[in-house]
Every structure is written in C-alpha cells, then in structure tokens.
Scaffold this active site. Structure first.
Site, PDB file in Angstrom:
ATOM      1  N   LEU A 228       0.869  -1.173   0.000  1.00  8.29           N
ATOM      2  CA  LEU A 228       0.000   0.000   0.000  1.00  8.29           C
ATOM      3  C   LEU A 228       0.904   1.221   0.000  1.00  8.29           C
ATOM      4  O   LEU A 228       1.966   1.206   0.631  1.00  8.29           O
ATOM      5  CB  LEU A 228      -0.906   0.024   1.232  1.00  8.29           C
ATOM      6  CG  LEU A 228      -2.071  -0.979   1.299  1.00  8.29           C
ATOM      7  CD1 LEU A 228      -2.770  -0.882   2.650  1.00  8.29           C
ATOM      8  CD2 LEU A 228      -3.058  -0.760   0.170  1.00  8.29           C
ATOM      9  N   ASP A 229       0.491   2.276  -0.688  1.00  7.34           N
ATOM     10  CA  ASP A 229       1.269   3.508  -0.652  1.00  7.34           C
ATOM     11  C   ASP A 229       1.410   4.003   0.781  1.00  7.34           C
ATOM     12  O   ASP A 229       0.526   3.776   1.622  1.00  7.34           O
ATOM     13  CB  ASP A 229       0.600   4.596  -1.503  1.00  7.34           C
ATOM     14  CG  ASP A 229       0.654   4.276  -2.984  1.00  7.34           C
ATOM     15  OD1 ASP A 229       1.438   3.385  -3.361  1.00  7.34           O
ATOM     16  OD2 ASP A 229      -0.084   4.912  -3.750  1.00  7.34           O
ATOM     17  N   LYS A 230       2.481   4.706   1.046  1.00  6.15           N
ATOM     18  CA  LYS A 230       2.720   5.232   2.389  1.00  6.15           C
ATOM     19  C   LYS A 230       1.563   6.099   2.859  1.00  6.15           C
ATOM     20  O   LYS A 230       1.123   6.006   4.017  1.00  6.15           O
ATOM     21  CB  LYS A 230       4.012   6.047   2.399  1.00  6.15           C
ATOM     22  CG  LYS A 230       4.274   6.781   3.713  1.00  6.15           C
ATOM     23  CD  LYS A 230       5.516   7.642   3.625  1.00  6.15           C
ATOM     24  CE  LYS A 230       5.710   8.448   4.905  1.00  6.15           C
ATOM     25  NZ  LYS A 230       6.908   9.325   4.840  1.00  6.15           N
ATOM     26  N   SER A 232      -1.594   6.104   1.759  1.00  2.00           N
ATOM     27  CA  SER A 232      -2.909   5.459   1.751  1.00  2.00           C
ATOM     28  C   SER A 232      -3.048   4.587   2.991  1.00  2.00           C
ATOM     29  O   SER A 232      -2.106   4.392   3.760  1.00  2.00           O
ATOM     30  CB  SER A 232      -3.102   4.629   0.482  1.00  2.00           C
ATOM     31  OG  SER A 232      -2.140   3.592   0.417  1.00  2.00           O
TER      32      SER A 232
END
Length: 467
Positions: A228-230, A232
C-alpha cells in the site's frame, strides 16, 4: 578356540617382522572392530556417533506447492498433485540462508548424506550399510521421512536473528490495528503516513513493527505479500509462514494476470479489493470500467517517480490497467465518494485513473492532482461533533501525527483507503492439503474483511454528511 575366516585372514596380513607386542595389539584392535560390526546394537551406536558429526535437517515431508494451491483455489476441479522434490531442492528449502552455490558444491564434493526410510528393504548383504549414512546426489528424489545430513561446519552460515528496537506502546498500537489472524495469515488496518517497508531514513515501517509485535507463537515474522502507498490506508495482508506467503503471492499475481489476459472463462475472481476515495469533482457516469494502460516516467535524476496514461501502446512500453468504479455519494460542494475496484495491481493505478481518466483527483493527492489543490479551500463546519477519542485508530505512535488531515484542514491527507478485501481462506486450504482431503478448493468459503476508515477520512465523511 576356532577363529572366523575374517579374523584368520586379517591375522595373516600382519607382517612377521612386526614385534610381538605390536602384533598382539593390532590383532586385539582388529578383533574389536569385527565385534563392533557384528552386533546390531553396536551398529546403532556407530550410527548415533556418526550423526553427531553432521547437521541434521528435518525429515522430508512433501511441501505444498504454492502455485498448485493457488490454482486450486481459483479453478474449479483443479488437480492437487505436487511435483517431485530432489535432495538439492529440499536442502535449499530448509536452509535458505546458505548460498545456493555452496549447497551445490557440497553435493559435488559428495559431502551430503541421507538416511532413507527405504533402508529396511535392503538385502542381507547390505546389513552393515543400514547403520551408515549414505551419500546422496543433488538430483536424487526425496521420499517421505528421509533425512538429509550436512557437515557441521555449515552452521556458520546460519543467519543471525535481527533484533528490532520497539517499546510496549508500539506493540500495543500495532496489535490494535489487527483485523484478523489465523495460522496462515495476519491482517492489519494500515494507518496513513506509515510506510509498508523499511528503507534509508525510515525509523518505523509495518514490516519491522509486524516482526516485533505480530509473530506471536511463531519464530518467523510475518511476510509482506502486497503493498500500500505510504499515504494510503486500509487492509494489509501478511503471510505468517513461508508457504502461506507463497500462496498469497500467487493469489495477488494471479488476479492481475487473469485481468490482463481476460482469462475469465474457467476462473472466478480469486481476489476482490474495494477502495474508498474522496475525489474533487463528479464523474460523468455513476459507474463504469476504466481501461487505461500505464507507464513509468523517468525523471531528470534517473528515477521513475511518476506514472502516466499511455496514449499509444504500440510505441510505448506499458502495463495493462483495469479499474471498476461506482459513485457512493456526492455533495453540493463538488466532492464525490467513490468505490474503486482495481482488477489489476499497478503502481499508483487508482490515483492516476481518477485524476487523468475520470478528471476527479483524489483529495490529498498532490502528485497527480496538484493543479486542483493549488486552489484548495478547506470546509469549515462548526457544528461537527469530533469523535476522535472513540475512533479505533486514534492512538498513533509518537512519530506519526494524524490529528488533522480532513477536508477542514489547509493540507488534507490522501483520502484513499482499502476498505474491503475478499480472498480465499488460505489456512483452511493448507489444512486440507496436509490432510490429503480431496476437496474442490475453489468452493471453500472465502474471507471477507472490512477495515474502518482512518480518522481524517471519517471526519471528512461526517463533515459532508452534516452539510
């Protein structure tokens, strides 16, 4: 006393020039050797002594093939036959910390031994060899129960366990994020602002904290199987064992492969992910399918830091990207809540599809929606009841400050959250595999997990609902 033929033969081999005392000592030594090998009990003692000089690997059990399990979970009636395993593969499986080239060298030098469960089938002439460890080649096929023995000197390559620095607050915080746990997986609700994987300059990351707080009764730490993106938030799945992580890796890869190749005739959706996002603007259609290939943009410093839509796939290297979307609700201030279902797993796929295809960038996405955020004006709502004290994610670690970030702030955080994930029950599938129960794994009940919104998105939801 009559001597055996072997004793007489060995006795005659002693030269007559040898002094009498030495000859007698040699004869006594030879006789003792004969007696040691003439008794089965002594043979077992010799075997135990020999084993002490070797590093013993666990008895062989046919390992579960992750690809076989993954395919069985997605394809109805798929076979569960596992592949044969060689001695080389088994050593590499048991000793991942030992370089492959060194393991191959040990086999070439014939320094690997095996104790086979089939030794009872040996003939009477091989009685002595039943009490010895036999040499094994790299290509020999393993049978259930076989044991492999490596030189004790190989233990210097045993990897040292990495020690993680953490305190009780970190452990308590991470365990509060836990959504689900069984023997195969652990699932957490990742907070925004925390990187999934460590790196240079990163003090805390989900993989490090999970290794410290979420291993429980297992020696090995949980393994990441997706990202997961940092900025998000939402559902993050980790495998608790090597085999469960391999199966999960297959499931996440298979999802993208099937969507990219339109391989849906004989398969069902092995994995479903549903994100919630708050975007600026209103899509032209209330629901639809976005099919827009993506490519990486190489910056002046040589790093690929940005993703964009490909106009001509014939001239540009690209990755097929599919996203289903539907509108959850809109507001008079021009905000829209979307449910996004990525059918492929590409980097920044949802953020690029929202900004460049729908024309509705995600709130807090300054990379792909920077032009819209230049005109950003926060919404003030004095009548909003702040319920942060009762929010499940309010106890953030001391180095993460998420008190703000809603649409009422000057700089909102990214409003992208992995809210729901549906995927096969890997733990149950592995139990059925081990018990040799022939069951259609594609018909197993699936796990359906839901993660509550992070604090800043919940506040934005409450603000828009109150207007």
């Amino acid at each position: 006393m009559r001597r055996s033929m072997s004793e007489l033969f060995l006795h005659r081999r002693i030269p007559s020039s040898v002094p009498l005392a030495a000859a007698a000592a040699a004869e006594i030594h030879i006789t003792s050797i004969h007696r040691r090998y003439s008794s089965s009990a002594s043979g077992e003692e010799l075997l135990r002594e020999e084993k002490r000089r070797w590093l013993t690997l666990p008895p062989f059990r046919p390992p579960v093939d992750a690809a076989v399990v993954g395919r069985a979970l997605s394809v109805r009636g798929s076979s569960l036959n596992s592949e044969t395993v060689t001695a080389l593969k088994w050593v590499l499986h048991c000793c991942p910390q030992i370089p492959r080239c060194l393991v191959q060298k040990l086999f070439r030098l014939r320094r690997v031994r095996r104790e086979s469960t089939n030794s009872n089938n040996a003939s009477c002439l091989d009685t002595k060899t039943q009490h010895r460890l036999n040499r094994v080649s790299a290509k020999d096929i393993m049978s259930s129960g076989d044991r492999i023995f490596l030189p004790n000197s190989i233990q210097e390559f045993q990897s040292k366990k990495k020690e993680y620095c953490f305190d009780e607050d970190d452990v308590h915080y991470i365990r509060n994020l836990e959504l689900y746990k069984d023997s195969a997986i652990v699932v957490v609700n990742k907070p925004p602002g925390m990187p999934v994987q460590g790196g240079i300059g990163i003090k805390r990351s989900m993989d490090v904290l999970a290794a410290a707080a979420l291993r429980y009764d297992l020696e090995e730490p949980p393994r990441l199987v997706h990202r997961l993106d940092k900025d998000s938030s939402g559902i993050l799945v980790m495998g608790r064992t090597q085999i469960s992580a391999s199966v999960l890796h297959f499931i996440f890869r298979e999802k993208t492969f099937e969507a990219s190749n339109d391989d849906t005739m004989n398969t069902q959706k092995i994995l479903q992910k549903k994100y919630w996002a708050l975007v600026l603007g209103v899509p032209r259609l209330t629901k639809g399918l976005i099919s827009a290939p993506l490519t990486k943009v190489v910056m002046d410093n040589g790093k690929s830091d940005r993703i964009k839509i490909v106009d001509n796939v014939e001239t540009t290297s690209s990755q097929h990207a599919l996203t289903e979307y539907r509108v959850i609700g809109t507001s008079v201030h021009g905000y829209t809540w979307l449910e996004l279902c990525p059918l492929t797993g590409r980097k920044h796929q949802l953020r690029v599809h929202c900004a460049e295809v729908l024309g509705t960038p995600i709130v807090g996405d300054y990379k792909y929606g920077w032009q819209v955020h230049k005109k950003w004006k926060p919404i003030h709502c004095l009548n909003l009841l702040r319920e942060s004290d009762n929010h499940p994610n309010n106890a953030y670690p001391h180095d993460i400050n998420l008190e703000g970030g809603s649409i009422a702030e000057k700089q909102p955080l990214l409003h992208l959250h992995c809210r729901q994930m549906i995927f096969p029950n890997v733990s149950l599938a592995l139990e059925l595999m081990k018990s040799s129960v022939h069951e259609d794994l594609s018909q197993l009940e699936k796990l359906d997990l839901v993660a509550p919104l992070p604090l800043h998105m919940q506040r934005s939801w409450d603000i828009l609902r109150s207007l």
